[in-house]
Design an enzyme around this catalytic site. Structure first.
Site, PDB file in Angstrom:
ATOM      1  N   HIS A 177      -0.871  -1.003   5.001  1.00 53.30           N
ATOM      2  CA  HIS A 177      -1.427   0.401   5.288  1.00 53.30           C
ATOM      3  C   HIS A 177      -0.937   1.021   6.597  1.00 53.30           C
ATOM      4  CE1 HIS A 177      -4.355   3.588   5.080  1.00 53.30           C
ATOM      5  NE2 HIS A 177      -4.762   3.129   6.480  1.00 53.30           N
ATOM      6  N   GLU A 185      12.466   6.583  -9.724  1.00 55.35           N
ATOM      7  CA  GLU A 185      12.140   5.288  -9.861  1.00 55.35           C
ATOM      8  C   GLU A 185      12.497   4.573  -8.862  1.00 55.35           C
ATOM      9  OE1 GLU A 185      11.134   3.343 -12.051  1.00 55.35           O
ATOM     10  OE2 GLU A 185      10.681   4.750 -13.728  1.00 55.35           O
ATOM     11  N   ASP A 208       0.860  -1.285  -0.083  1.00 55.42           N
ATOM     12  CA  ASP A 208      -0.112   0.057  -0.064  1.00 55.42           C
ATOM     13  C   ASP A 208       0.782   1.201  -0.012  1.00 55.42           C
ATOM     14  OD1 ASP A 208      -2.211   1.621  -0.180  1.00 55.42           O
ATOM     15  OD2 ASP A 208      -2.783   1.105   1.909  1.00 55.42           O
ATOM     16  N   ASP A 245      -2.977  -2.661  -2.837  1.00 49.22           N
ATOM     17  CA  ASP A 245      -4.248  -1.605  -2.825  1.00 49.22           C
ATOM     18  C   ASP A 245      -3.759  -0.228  -3.089  1.00 49.22           C
ATOM     19  OD1 ASP A 245      -6.194  -0.481  -1.744  1.00 49.22           O
ATOM     20  OD2 ASP A 245      -5.937  -0.910   0.583  1.00 49.22           O
TER      21      ASP A 245
END
Length: 973
Positions: A948, A783, A745, A815
């Site tokens: 997350h 990158e 995430d 996600d």
């Protein structure tokens, strides 16, 4: 001056940048950010929105910019504005989000390509909405019919491009890609045909797509009848016809082209969609049609050649954009007001007088094409508006802090969203101009000077009461007007006429106030369905709205669509000595606090830090922890008691550092703090996660101050501590052997220039109960393939250390990816990840990649005998509303206690392991049981939630990568 009124005059503590142009809030119609359709996200609320307001020119304009012709300009008919924030050049790169944050959007066109034809983009790239490739939101800040009394002419524009829930702020600069091989977040150029020329004859094509058979339906589980917040749309037209329009001699001005074509409505009909070059009609004309018009500027005769180029199916992806524009017009005919990207009804506002709030009911609506055909997705939306204007807020701040009034005002207001009720537009406050007042004047487009007081009195009939108030500044991004002129400047707002939106921070901490608000906003399935029924009835009873749909052959069903879903079998939860099947409520808090966990870590060396006034609560907490440690199988010794003389940040940090230095074997640091102190919490976490790595637990004294709740709170604290020490709470049966599961995430840090923080969490044992975590910080356009390689290779090495083998299958749950980025993920970013396997000799594992989408508008209802109720946890839908392009499914894994059942959308973008739909759905459901911070199922798989939490802690609190010593523990819970 009145001592109770703030002194508005003076120099701003944050000096606003001096711009040459000044704009009024009602001057220019505010178009939204030009969205790449591949971005699939909605615009922020903080920008001006207009609905049918006349244009007022700017005080200054830049040089005209050449505009491209295509779908982006199809709202521009008969003087309808479709300006954008950037010059409409093909080589301008829209911002997008790649798999790991901010990259380039999928709608990238390289400079080395031939100039593109004025036609629609590839429908496969017209990705929009929360889950469907052909969805386009209709609640967008574009105008309908402005400047034209003929509502039947249908211009199209950027609003036809797809949007979803929210748009991230684009980075401040754009970079042009090199001609080398594609890199992460750099999608391919879009396929386009060359620009038509007289020497190249147009070829008529008939669109007919053979639907590729994709097996995406499972069979496991119990069938269940479900209702959806989607309404089936029937298309009565046989086809939609695309024509190429040529003007000879060439007419450069688009507005002239629109006007000339309008002169021939007797031939083309009064239902058209025209972008200046491509014309769409629901009726069939001759193959080649020649018309004549006279240019009004020089009376020259212009020949108009209309040639049919394509016959589209009425459900074609190319038709979705202007179907959405049609429905936006329908909402306008129902007297709904466009605010942001949704439609609201201010006349039906619910007033919470005790909290000084208004709640406007409304709808978010979009038309999309799915496996089941054409649907209208309609969701109930609410707009929370405060009764306090910004001027009231300023007065309140002045009473509290007169000495630093301007500083506090600027700090509180900047970044907030306000609404101006005289035109129902929303703006983000970017600054406060303390040196201007409504008595100052500005220059209108016709060159006349007018004061702000006179402007509001003349245009809106508003008498401004406070003449000495400062002005609020909104800085929109650069964009173009109808003639390609670059628009710059600021929008100045009056605090007296600007009302705060959203829920005040103080109210968020008021349980009773939030409960009152939730009762109005969180609708039950029955209430949600009734609201949608009301919308359909209003459309059916409104003759003008019905006729507007029928112009394009569209007819809505009378009720929401019903389908059959399945409820997956309940899972078995495994503890150390017992196992059990979960109940229908999917909650096993009693079992995990009564029986030993799979693995518990003895806590013999730990320190408890607490201020002197919290001594009683600290002793009660330790006593309770000792009582409940036995049942869960955890051994613990008394802590090292460290009493603090005060609760200052310096006291905590200095004392913890000295204790860790003196006691080298500290396993866990537990801190009790007095109230919700974000600054203190952040300081403790930075010390324990970065500077002196040690697992830490911060406890708010209020949560342990209630004797009746102390036992349940202490149980949660002890389970968290066990996780942070490396313990394992519970598991589920995983039939796939030698499997690694990865969660990823991204958190965007607004305080650090919106840099991306990637949370990476991977399982490193066969039962998926031990986790390895890393964090990657990425600046915009940077990158991070090398950094990702460190994460993936590091997790594979750790997996080998634990199991003495490498995983045969790797399942990734990613996600935060919109529909528009799915092809970029599949074609460019996944191969970059697969290159990491080259670090191991002769190693090519099978890989499955899921994109997890939470921010969707799809609602599920369980069709009970009398009405709709909340669906059962474990409900899965894998047909009818699924994507035409991908293998995907909707899963409602959690127990919904309040409101409607909003599932999570899972899109499989890679499946080299050849997992069946049943295997995909069952594995995903199993992982929703594995989040150890909650003894129940959650909305997303556990590795996604862990990623997350890790990204949020690192990006929002630490602003730094955590110490490597903590990577094998869930220290971020």
């Amino acid at each position: 001056m009145d001592p109770f009124r703030p002194s508005f005059r003076g120099q701003s503590p944050i000096h606003p940048s001096q711009c040459q142009a000044v704009r009024m809030p009602g001057c220019w119609p505010q178009a939204s950010k030009p969205l790449d359709p591949a971005l699939g996200r909605g615009a922020p609320a903080g920008r001006g929105h207009v609905f049918g307001k006349p244009e007022e020119p700017s005080t200054q304009r830049g040089p005209a910019q050449r505009e491209s012709v295509g779908l982006v300009s199809m709202f521009r008919g008969l003087g309808i504005e479709t300006v954008s924030k950037t010059p409409l050049k093909r080589e301008m790169l829209p911002s997008g989000r790649g798999i790991l944050g901010r990259g380039l959007s999928a709608n990238l066109v390289r400079k080395d390509r031939e100039e593109l034809s004025p036609t629609f983009w590839d429908p496969k790239v017209l990705a929009a909405g929360d889950s469907k490739m052909a969805e386009t939101s209709v609640g967008w800040s574009r105008t309908l019919g402005r400047g034209s009394s003929d509502a039947s002419l249908l211009p199209l524009g950027r609003a036809a491009g797809g949007i979803s829930r929210e748009v991230d702020k684009p980075p401040c600069t754009f970079s042009t890609p090199s001609r080398g091989p594609p890199q992460l977040s750099s999608p391919p150029a879009l396929p386009q045909s060359p620009l038509h020329s007289p020497d190249r004859p147009l070829v008529l094509t008939v669109e007919h797509k053979e639907k590729e058979l994709i097996v995406k339906q499972g069979s496991k589980g119990t069938p269940q009848s479900l209702g959806l917040n989607l309404v089936k749309i029937q298309c009565h037209n046989e086809a939609v016809y695309q024509y190429h329009v040529t003007f000879s001699p060439n007419v450069e001005c688009k507005s002239m082209r629109f006007g000339m074509l309008k002169d021939h409505q007797a031939v083309t009909g009064n239902v058209t969609a025209f972008d200046g070059s491509i014309l769409y009609l629901p009726v069939k004309l001759q193959q080649v049609l020649e018309l004549k018009s006279q240019r009004k500027t020089d009376s020259a005769e212009i020949s108009i050649k209309i040639q049919m180029t394509k016959i589209l199916e009425p459900c074609s992806d190319l038709c979705i954009p202007f179907y959405n524009v049609v429905f936006r017009r329908v909402m306008k005919l129902l007297d709904m007001k466009l605010v942001g990207r949704n439609f609201y009804d201010p006349t039906s506002a619910m007033v919470l007088q005790q909290h000084r709030l208004q709640i406007w009911p409304g709808y978010a609506a979009s038309i999309r094409r799915t496996d089941g055909g054409l649907f209208l997705l309609a969701d109930v939306s609410h707009k929370v508006i405060r009764n306090d204007c910004v001027l009231d807020v300023m007065h309140a701040i002045y009473q509290q802090n007169k000495e630093h009034f301007q500083d506090e005002c600027t700090k509180l207001l900047v970044g907030n969203i306000v609404i101006t009720r005289y035109n129902n537009r929303t703006y983000r406050i970017d600054d406060v101009d303390w040196n201007k007042t409504p008595k100052d004047s500005f220059t209108m487009s016709d060159g006349k000077e007018i004061t702000f007081l006179e402007y509001y009195s003349k245009n809106y009939g508003i008498t401004v009461k406070e003449e000495d108030q400062p002005l609020l500044i909104h800085r929109p991004s650069e964009r173009q007007d109808n003639h390609g002129m670059l628009l710059k400047g600021e929008i100045l707002l009056l605090p007296e006429l600007s009302f705060m939106t959203g829920i005040p921070e103080k109210m968020k901490k008021d349980f009773r106030a939030m409960k009152d608000l939730a009762q109005q906003i969180n609708l039950s399935p029955k209430q949600h369905h009734s609201a949608l029924e009301c919308l359909l009835q209003r459309i059916a009873k409104n003759e003008a709205a019905t006729n507007e749909l029928m112009r394009w052959g569209l007819r809505l069903q009378k009720d929401v669509h019903k389908i059959e879903g399945r409820v997956l079998p309940m899972e078995r939860i495994n503890l150390k000595n017992t196992s059990f099947i979960t109940s229908q409520e999917l909650n096993w808090v009693k079992e995990v606090t009564r029986d030993p966990s799979i693995l518990t870590i003895p806590m013999h060396f730990w320190a408890l830090f607490y201020p002197k006034r919290a001594m009683d609560q600290a002793r009660e907490l330790v006593n309770m922890l000792e009582k409940i440690a036995g049942p869960i199988g955890m051994r613990m010794s008394p802590p090292a008691w460290v009493e603090l003389k005060d609760d200052r940040i310096e006291t905590y940090v200095r004392t913890i550092q000295s204790t860790l230095g003196a006691e080298g074997k500290i396993q866990m640091v537990v801190c009790i703090i007095m109230g919700p102190r974000d600054d203190l919490y952040g300081a403790i976490k930075k010390l324990c996660c970065v500077q002196s790595p040690v697992p830490s637990q911060v406890v708010n004294v209020r949560t342990i101050g209630q004797p009746t709740r102390l036992r349940s709170v202490a149980q949660k604290i002890l389970l968290q501590i066990n996780c942070k020490l490396g313990g394992e709470l519970w598991g589920v049966d995983i039939p796939l052997k030698q499997l690694m599961v990865i969660g990823m995430d991204v958190y965007h840090d607004p305080s650090r220039g919106m840099r991306s923080v990637v949370g990476f969490v991977a399982s490193i044992n066969l039962t998926l109960t031990k986790w390895y975590s890393r964090v990657v910080f990425q600046m915009p356009h940077q990158e991070i393939v090398d950094s990702l390689k460190l994460c993936l290779v590091g997790s594979l090495k750790k997996f080998y250390e634990v199991n003495h083998c490498l995983p045969e299958k790797i399942v990734v749950y990613r996600d935060g990816v919109s529909d528009g980025q799915l092809k970029t993920v599949a074609n460019y970013e996944i191969p970059q990840l697969q290159k990491c396997f080259e670090a191991f000799e002769n190693y090519q594992p099978k890989m499955v990649v899921f994109v997890v989408q939470k921010k969707i508008s799809t609602n599920l209802y369980l069709a009970a005998p009398q009405n709709f109720v909340t669906p059962t946890p474990g409900t899965v839908v894998d047909h009818t509303i699924t994507s035409c392009e991908w293998v995907d499914f909707y899963l409602l894994a959690h127990h919904v206690r309040q409101g409607c059942g909003i599932p999570t959308h899972y899109v499989c973008v890679l499946n080299t392991a050849n997992l069946s739909p049943d295997h995909m759905q069952r594995l995903t459901f199993k992982l929703c049981h594995m989040y150890w911070n909650w003894p129940g199922t959650i909305r997303v798989p556990a590795p996604c939630k862990y990623a997350h939490k890790l990204a949020f802690l690192s990006g929002h609190i630490l602003h730094h990568e955590p110490a490597i010593q903590l990577c094998e523990n869930l220290f971020f819970l």
